[in-house]
Design an enzyme around this catalytic site. Structure first.
Site, short mmCIF file in Angstrom:
data_model
loop_
_atom_site.label_atom_id
_atom_site.label_comp_id
_atom_site.label_asym_id
_atom_site.label_seq_id
_atom_site.Cartn_x
_atom_site.Cartn_y
_atom_site.Cartn_z
N GLY A 10 41.30 49.67 42.70
CA GLY A 10 40.45 48.52 42.33
C GLY A 10 41.28 47.26 42.13
O GLY A 10 40.96 46.41 41.30
N GLY A 13 39.70 43.70 42.04
CA GLY A 13 38.71 43.35 41.04
C GLY A 13 39.21 42.26 40.11
O GLY A 13 40.34 41.76 40.25
N ILE A 37 38.73 48.94 48.36
CA ILE A 37 37.91 49.15 49.56
C ILE A 37 37.80 47.88 50.39
O ILE A 37 37.37 47.91 51.52
CB ILE A 37 36.49 49.69 49.23
N TYR A 141 26.91 52.60 33.56
CA TYR A 141 28.32 52.21 33.43
C TYR A 141 28.88 52.70 32.09
O TYR A 141 29.94 53.33 32.04
CB TYR A 141 28.41 50.69 33.54
N1 SER Z 1 32.70 43.16 31.10
C1 SER Z 1 32.07 44.42 31.32
C2 SER Z 1 30.66 44.25 31.73
O1 SER Z 1 30.08 43.27 31.33
C3 SER Z 1 32.09 45.25 30.06
O2 SER Z 1 33.13 46.14 30.17
O3 SER Z 1 30.14 45.08 32.41
#
Ligand code: SER
Length: 314
Positions: A10, A13, A37, A141
């Site tokens: 990643g 990111g 990716i 998540y």
């Molecule tokens: N910054 C992240 C989010 O907003 C939280 O880990 O998903």
């Protein structure tokens, strides 16, 4: 310990871009392999395309580059995750399991797993949230990171994998943009202030969330990874804190630099996510165990953000 030969997943990111550059500065370009990716035009070498669910390819890369440390950042964030829960679970949790298995099989020296304030939920105390609290996350998540923390703890206890983890607050930096998080507004607002003088915020004015400047996030990550193994007493995610503010407060701070700046509010589904997270964090365990302390507050972060963004945007 061996010279670090680092794999970053990643790496394209929000955090990955900055962390990869810092690791290369510390350990040399050739000792830090960036993978993702997608590839960014400006990315420096070495870089390999890697889908984190491709276990075989990950193993080949580990062998080819003689990797002995992994920073496993690849994941889908909180807001984007809600558009495709099963895919998010697969990437965030099964991707982690693949990396943990590789750490075990290949005797990887150290591994870093980013956790998050999204592990918290409505059953968690909202103020000065302690290290060990009830976790009942509402996003996929958050579920994947909560379970991920448990798997990290398990691999450490059962197989001795030296995995280290922090619960990042919302991260704000000028170098990169976040993709699909609930705290993204706190980065977007600086860009909008310089470009348009106005920002329409997707959270309510008084939604207080824990936040951190990118420099501090990178410092925490490097510090926990450089700490002696006996200093690391928590093998799931360490609470980490720097500042907490609301959209109204960051807007007031921005107004000190751009007096004509205006903000309006149009909360969407991300408001419901934010409402389940906590407002402030007790990170005394990280301070005690590996001497964590942040450098930036809202005031100093805003000064630094504008200093850098003005060079890029204006
Ligand atoms: N910054 C992240 C989010 O907003 C939280 O880990 O998903």
């Amino acid at each position: 310990m061996n010279t670090p030969r680092i794999l970053v997943t990643g790496a394209n990111g929000q955090i990955g871009r900055v962390l990869t550059a810092k690791l290369r500065e510390l350990y040399g370009n050739n000792n830090v392999l960036a993978t993702d990716i997608t590839k960014h035009d400006l990315d420096s070498e070495p870089f390999e395309f890697l889908d984190i669910l491709n276990h075989q390819r990950t193993l080949e890369i580990i062998d080819d580059y003689k990797i002995n440390q992994i920073y496993h950042l690849a994941a889908i964030l909180s807001a984007n995750g809600e558009w495709n829960p099963v895919k998010t679970w697969n990437i965030n949790l099964n991707g982690l399991l693949s990396v943990l298995e590789i750490c075990r099989e290949k005797n990887i020296d150290r591994m870093f797993f980013p956790s998050t304030i999204a592990v918290f939920g409505n059953t968690t105390p909202r103020l000065d949230t302690p290290q060990d609290v009830p976790l009942l996350p509402t996003t996929v998540y958050g579920m994947s990171k909560t379970s991920g923390e448990l798997w990290c703890n398990y691999y450490h206890k059962r197989y001795g994998v030296d995995v280290r983890s922090v619960r990042y607050p919302g991260i704000i930096g000028w170098q990169s943009l976040p993709a699909g998080g609930t705290t993204d507004y706190a980065v977007e607002i600086y860009h909008a202030a310089l470009k348009e003088g106005h920002y329409e915020c997707f959270l309510n004015a008084d939604t207080r969330l824990p936040m951190m400047y990118m420099d501090d996030a990178i410092k925490a990550t490097i510090n926990i990874m450089q700490a002696d193994p006996q200093e690391i007493k928590v093998r799931y995610g360490y609470n980490l804190s720097a500042m907490s503010f609301t959209p109204a407060e960051i807007a007031a701070e921005i107004k000190k630099h751009i007096p004509g700046f205006t903000i309006s509010y149009k909360p969407d589904f991300r408001q419901d996510i934010a409402a389940t997270w906590t407002e402030s964090i007790d990170d005394s365990k990280a301070r005690e165990d590996w001497k964590w302390s942040p450098d930036f507050d809202l005031n100093s972060m805003t000064i630094d953000m504008f200093k850098h963004l003005k060079e890029i945007i204006l």
